[in-house]
Motif scaffolding. Structure first.
Motif, PDB file in Angstrom:
ATOM      1  N   GLY A 221       0.767  -1.242   0.000  1.00 34.21           N
ATOM      2  CA  GLY A 221       0.000   0.000   0.000  1.00 34.21           C
ATOM      3  C   GLY A 221       0.799   1.294   0.000  1.00 34.21           C
ATOM      4  O   GLY A 221       0.225   2.368   0.223  1.00 34.21           O
ATOM      5  N   VAL A 222       2.104   1.256  -0.276  1.00 31.15           N
ATOM      6  CA  VAL A 222       2.870   2.516  -0.185  1.00 31.15           C
ATOM      7  C   VAL A 222       2.490   3.488  -1.307  1.00 31.15           C
ATOM      8  O   VAL A 222       2.074   3.089  -2.394  1.00 31.15           O
ATOM      9  CB  VAL A 222       4.415   2.325  -0.217  1.00 31.15           C
ATOM     10  CG1 VAL A 222       4.913   1.720   1.083  1.00 31.15           C
ATOM     11  CG2 VAL A 222       4.860   1.526  -1.417  1.00 31.15           C
ATOM     12  N   ASP A 223       2.656   4.753  -1.003  1.00 32.01           N
ATOM     13  CA  ASP A 223       2.366   5.803  -1.987  1.00 32.01           C
ATOM     14  C   ASP A 223       3.395   5.794  -3.108  1.00 32.01           C
ATOM     15  O   ASP A 223       3.082   6.065  -4.260  1.00 32.01           O
ATOM     16  CB  ASP A 223       2.399   7.181  -1.304  1.00 32.01           C
ATOM     17  CG  ASP A 223       1.313   7.292  -0.242  1.00 32.01           C
ATOM     18  OD1 ASP A 223       0.170   6.903  -0.530  1.00 32.01           O
ATOM     19  OD2 ASP A 223       1.624   7.754   0.877  1.00 32.01           O
ATOM     20  N   LEU A 224       4.671   5.527  -2.747  1.00 30.65           N
ATOM     21  CA  LEU A 224       5.749   5.606  -3.742  1.00 30.65           C
ATOM     22  C   LEU A 224       6.682   4.413  -3.577  1.00 30.65           C
ATOM     23  O   LEU A 224       7.201   4.168  -2.482  1.00 30.65           O
ATOM     24  CB  LEU A 224       6.535   6.916  -3.544  1.00 30.65           C
ATOM     25  CG  LEU A 224       7.740   7.135  -4.466  1.00 30.65           C
ATOM     26  CD1 LEU A 224       7.302   7.348  -5.909  1.00 30.65           C
ATOM     27  CD2 LEU A 224       8.568   8.335  -3.988  1.00 30.65           C
ATOM     28  N   LEU A 225       6.891   3.674  -4.666  1.00 29.86           N
ATOM     29  CA  LEU A 225       7.857   2.567  -4.662  1.00 29.86           C
ATOM     30  C   LEU A 225       8.974   2.897  -5.644  1.00 29.86           C
ATOM     31  O   LEU A 225       8.753   2.962  -6.858  1.00 29.86           O
ATOM     32  CB  LEU A 225       7.158   1.251  -5.063  1.00 29.86           C
ATOM     33  CG  LEU A 225       8.084   0.045  -5.324  1.00 29.86           C
ATOM     34  CD1 LEU A 225       8.920  -0.301  -4.097  1.00 29.86           C
ATOM     35  CD2 LEU A 225       7.271  -1.179  -5.775  1.00 29.86           C
ATOM     36  N   ILE A 226      10.165   3.119  -5.114  1.00 32.03           N
ATOM     37  CA  ILE A 226      11.348   3.405  -5.938  1.00 32.03           C
ATOM     38  C   ILE A 226      12.051   2.072  -6.158  1.00 32.03           C
ATOM     39  O   ILE A 226      12.393   1.391  -5.185  1.00 32.03           O
ATOM     40  CB  ILE A 226      12.277   4.395  -5.205  1.00 32.03           C
ATOM     41  CG1 ILE A 226      11.532   5.705  -4.922  1.00 32.03           C
ATOM     42  CG2 ILE A 226      13.558   4.633  -5.995  1.00 32.03           C
ATOM     43  CD1 ILE A 226      12.263   6.624  -3.939  1.00 32.03           C
ATOM     44  N   TYR A 227      12.271   1.668  -7.419  1.00 34.61           N
ATOM     45  CA  TYR A 227      12.721   0.295  -7.690  1.00 34.61           C
ATOM     46  C   TYR A 227      13.880   0.277  -8.679  1.00 34.61           C
ATOM     47  O   TYR A 227      13.877   0.982  -9.683  1.00 34.61           O
ATOM     48  CB  TYR A 227      11.551  -0.514  -8.257  1.00 34.61           C
ATOM     49  CG  TYR A 227      11.610  -1.995  -7.933  1.00 34.61           C
ATOM     50  CD1 TYR A 227      10.852  -2.523  -6.893  1.00 34.61           C
ATOM     51  CD2 TYR A 227      12.405  -2.856  -8.677  1.00 34.61           C
ATOM     52  CE1 TYR A 227      10.889  -3.898  -6.605  1.00 34.61           C
ATOM     53  CE2 TYR A 227      12.452  -4.218  -8.389  1.00 34.61           C
ATOM     54  CZ  TYR A 227      11.692  -4.739  -7.350  1.00 34.61           C
ATOM     55  OH  TYR A 227      11.732  -6.080  -7.055  1.00 34.61           O
ATOM     56  N   ASP A 228      14.873  -0.537  -8.375  1.00 36.58           N
ATOM     57  CA  ASP A 228      16.016  -0.762  -9.275  1.00 36.58           C
ATOM     58  C   ASP A 228      15.518  -1.385 -10.580  1.00 36.58           C
ATOM     59  O   ASP A 228      15.084  -2.529 -10.592  1.00 36.58           O
ATOM     60  CB  ASP A 228      17.019  -1.688  -8.562  1.00 36.58           C
ATOM     61  CG  ASP A 228      18.113  -2.244  -9.478  1.00 36.58           C
ATOM     62  OD1 ASP A 228      18.223  -1.814 -10.640  1.00 36.58           O
ATOM     63  OD2 ASP A 228      18.876  -3.114  -9.002  1.00 36.58           O
ATOM     64  N   THR A 229      15.572  -0.614 -11.669  1.00 39.83           N
ATOM     65  CA  THR A 229      15.160  -1.142 -12.978  1.00 39.83           C
ATOM     66  C   THR A 229      16.277  -0.901 -13.991  1.00 39.83           C
ATOM     67  O   THR A 229      16.059  -0.442 -15.102  1.00 39.83           O
ATOM     68  CB  THR A 229      13.857  -0.468 -13.462  1.00 39.83           C
ATOM     69  OG1 THR A 229      14.017   0.951 -13.385  1.00 39.83           O
ATOM     70  CG2 THR A 229      12.677  -0.878 -12.613  1.00 39.83           C
ATOM     71  N   GLN A 230      17.517  -1.221 -13.560  1.00 42.87           N
ATOM     72  CA  GLN A 230      18.696  -0.958 -14.398  1.00 42.87           C
ATOM     73  C   GLN A 230      18.651  -1.701 -15.732  1.00 42.87           C
ATOM     74  O   GLN A 230      19.134  -1.194 -16.748  1.00 42.87           O
ATOM     75  CB  GLN A 230      19.964  -1.333 -13.620  1.00 42.87           C
ATOM     76  CG  GLN A 230      21.245  -1.231 -14.449  1.00 42.87           C
ATOM     77  CD  GLN A 230      22.483  -1.027 -13.592  1.00 42.87           C
ATOM     78  OE1 GLN A 230      22.390  -0.675 -12.428  1.00 42.87           O
ATOM     79  NE2 GLN A 230      23.643  -1.233 -14.168  1.00 42.87           N
ATOM     80  N   PHE A 231      18.082  -2.920 -15.719  1.00 42.61           N
ATOM     81  CA  PHE A 231      18.188  -3.779 -16.903  1.00 42.61           C
ATOM     82  C   PHE A 231      16.957  -3.749 -17.806  1.00 42.61           C
ATOM     83  O   PHE A 231      15.833  -3.623 -17.340  1.00 42.61           O
ATOM     84  CB  PHE A 231      18.395  -5.231 -16.468  1.00 42.61           C
ATOM     85  CG  PHE A 231      19.792  -5.565 -16.014  1.00 42.61           C
ATOM     86  CD1 PHE A 231      20.882  -4.825 -16.445  1.00 42.61           C
ATOM     87  CD2 PHE A 231      20.006  -6.644 -15.156  1.00 42.61           C
ATOM     88  CE1 PHE A 231      22.174  -5.157 -16.033  1.00 42.61           C
ATOM     89  CE2 PHE A 231      21.296  -6.972 -14.744  1.00 42.61           C
ATOM     90  CZ  PHE A 231      22.375  -6.228 -15.177  1.00 42.61           C
ATOM     91  N   THR A 232      17.196  -3.943 -19.088  1.00 38.59           N
ATOM     92  CA  THR A 232      16.139  -4.354 -20.011  1.00 38.59           C
ATOM     93  C   THR A 232      16.051  -5.878 -19.898  1.00 38.59           C
ATOM     94  O   THR A 232      16.994  -6.509 -19.401  1.00 38.59           O
ATOM     95  CB  THR A 232      16.501  -3.989 -21.461  1.00 38.59           C
ATOM     96  OG1 THR A 232      17.687  -4.715 -21.813  1.00 38.59           O
ATOM     97  CG2 THR A 232      16.781  -2.494 -21.617  1.00 38.59           C
TER      98      THR A 232
END
Ligand SMILES: [Zn+2]
Ligand SMILES: [Zn+2]
Ligand SMILES: [Zn+2]
Lengths: 311, 283
Positions: A221-232
């Motif tokens: 339920g968090v308002d903001l999720l910052i996520y490692d998306t370095q890769f294709t």
């Protein structure tokens, strides 16, 4: 609370025209509960400018207290620390939090960063009061008005994700991590890429599943999720053992956790602004087509997100 | 010989539109000898760009070899190594010369950066390329990449940084970054190393005003650079290692002030270039 991005890049800083819009500084995010001291997550080169901006406030006169949460001690997450101006002002207090190690004290790891022959100003000579706090997975604690929790991730030498709740808002910082499907990353060096989609030893699969469940639960339920998306997806298939995710992995966690905004983060050093625009658009299209209820954004230097009843 | 500049910044990479022209990458230059051999000097983040440029050639096939000269091991001079693509290709070979009491200590310093606390590479031995690491004997010339090289330590805050003289035929290039001279400027031995160089690349971190406030850090101002260039009667001066807070306009001003300083010291005949990423200069 306000969340501001000072460095969004993974691995290594990448100056140049091709990174002007998203920014070339390595990982650093400022989380500021209303009227409270800043909580800084990671200390890549982005922390240099953050530190300078903090010197315009109470930190300039040595009256500031900062909390720094470190996901892990890979260079791109700590290399800005020796250039953090509040360290050089007597009277400031800086609390550094990171995962406890069995072999070394946190203080020793950070001290070796600034010792001879690597850096001219040793940690012990800094004027601010610096205190190290060693965390275990699942630890929860209060920092001023904020509540912080943490859980471990799937990354070489192990990284921590953090959740911060304050002012009725909430955010999770999840970087760096591989998805929890193809390889368990801990202390061993893995030289050859494991097969993506291959069958895992049941004990390892169970460990990864419980790690992922812990993350999903923390993100609930968090308002903001910052996520490692370095890769294709192609890059991931070639290097599943490097410990980074794709936007698709982030979307799946976002869905299961019912979050409100997903923020792509820890952009590959080789990624130009145009390429990053494209990745953002593709991810947004995917979520729109699937009818996902959350918004997708991509972190850039200077981006500020207001959460809860702040502002 | 031909000089290629890949990173010009001191202390820490400085990304952002305000550094687009001179560049925000930390210290790295390359020399291509007349015979086509490669000499890399310092391994700041500028090394990434150099690495990518080498991939179409022998280094992309695992048949590349180069000499690396390391002035000292401060982060801004070694932090590019783990991101230098040719080191991941088996078959490539590097001979690295730097400053330490012994070759094994120098290798240990490089290992410290790869330590698993800090890097997913764990150790130099996990890189595909091979390294031959050698401690330089100060003042004693050696042969590498078919040319004559001499290294000597300059004072640099609480430590020292090697300056290198690279000679091929009647041409000579001197690299002198990260130096904070004692009062009176370069020592006689250092002036001897710089003497008559076709091109002197010199630390030019600060204006004299900023240097005054940060004396203990061991960096030069443009006045120190102009003084060294005129006293050693070099042919051309290249300014290098700008402070991370200097925007492009600040470096423009630094260059203009350095030109005036050279002229005032009787060095009107000395050419001047402010190093920028992508600069190429025939020596
Ligand atoms: Zn990272
Ligand atoms: Zn990492
Ligand atoms: Zn330097």
């Amino acid at each position: 609370m306000k969340v501001r991005f000072w460095g969004v890049r993974g691995s290594v800083p990448v100056p140049g025209r091709h990174t002007n819009r998203y920014g070339g500084n390595t990982s650093c995010v400022e989380v500021r509960p209303r009227g409270d001291w800043p909580i800084i997550i990671d200390a890549g080169t982005g922390i240099r400018r953050l530190g300078k901006s903090m010197m315009e406030s109470a930190f300039g006169d040595g009256g500031g207290t900062a909390h720094v949460l470190i996901s892990h001690t890979h260079w791109d997450h700590i290399q800005g620390l020796p250039f953090f101006s509040p360290f050089y002002q007597e009277g400031n207090h800086v609390h550094v939090f990171a995962r406890q190690r069995h072999d070394t004290h946190l203080q020793a790891v950070f001290a070796s960063q600034t010792e001879d022959p690597y850096f001219p100003v040793p940690l012990s000579s800094l004027k601010a009061e610096i205190e190290f706090h060693e965390l275990v997975e699942g630890a929860h604690f209060e920092l001023g008005r904020a509540r912080v929790t943490c859980t471990r991730l799937n990354h070489p030498w192990i990284a921590m994700a953090y959740r911060v709740d304050a002012d009725g808002g909430s955010m999770v910082y999840c970087s760096d991590t591989a998805p929890f499907s193809d390889v368990l990353l801990e202390h061993e060096f893995i030289s050859t890429p494991p097969q993506v989609g291959g069958v895992l030893d049941p004990a390892i699969a169970a460990k990864l599943a419980s790690m992922r469940a812990g993350l999903v639960a923390m993100c609930q339920g968090v308002d903001l999720l910052i996520y490692d998306t370095q890769f294709t997806p192609d890059e991931y298939r070639a290097r599943p053992h490097w410990g980074h995710s794709t936007p698709i992995d982030a979307i799946q966690v976002a869905r299961e956790a019912g979050i409100k905004t997903l923020c792509l983060y820890h952009h590959a050093p080789s990624r130009s602004d145009e390429q990053q625009d494209l990745i953002l658009r593709e991810t947004q299209d995917l979520c729109r087509a699937a009818g996902d209820p959350f918004e997708v954004i991509a972190a850039y230097e200077g981006l500020e997100v207001v959460l809860g009843d702040d502002g | 010989m031909r000089l290629h500049v890949w990173g010009v910044r001191g202390s820490i990479p400085a990304p952002g539109p305000e550094t687009n022209r001179y560049g925000g990458n930390t210290s790295c230059v390359a020399i291509q000898t007349a015979a086509g051999e490669l000499i890399i000097i310092d391994m700041g983040t500028g090394l990434l760009g150099l690495g990518n440029s080498l991939l179409p050639g022998d280094f992309g096939k695992g048949k590349g070899h180069a000499t690396i000269l390391l002035s000292h091991a401060h982060w801004d001079h070694i932090q590019g190594l783990g991101f230098f693509v040719p080191v991941f290709i088996p078959g490539n070979h590097f001979t690295l010369f730097g400053h330490a009491k012994s070759s094994s200590m120098l290798e240990g310093i490089l290992e410290g950066q790869m330590n698993p606390n800090f890097s997913p590479l764990y150790t130099l031995r996990n890189l595909g390329a091979t390294f031959d690491v050698r401690a330089v004997i100060p003042g004693e010339p050696f042969e590498a990449s078919g040319v004559r090289i001499t290294g000597r330590p300059n004072p640099h805050g609480s430590t020292t940084a090697l300056a290198f003289r690279v000679e091929e035929g009647d041409r000579s290039f001197v690299y002198a970054s990260d130096v904070g001279y004692e009062d009176g400027g370069p020592s006689p031995e250092m002036l001897e190393l710089y003497r008559g160089a076709s091109v002197l690349l010199h630390d030019c971190t600060y204006t004299p005003e900023h240097q005054e406030k940060r004396r203990n850090r061991g960096f030069s101002s443009y006045v120190d650079a102009a003084d060294a260039a005129t006293r050693a009667a070099v042919g051309h001066l290249v300014m290098f290692h700008y402070d991370q807070d200097y925007a492009d306009a600040d470096v423009d001003a630094l260059r203009d002030a350095c030109r005036a300083e050279l002229d005032a010291r009787g060095g009107a005949g000395i050419g001047l270039t402010a190093a920028a990423e992508g600069l190429e200069l025939e020596i």
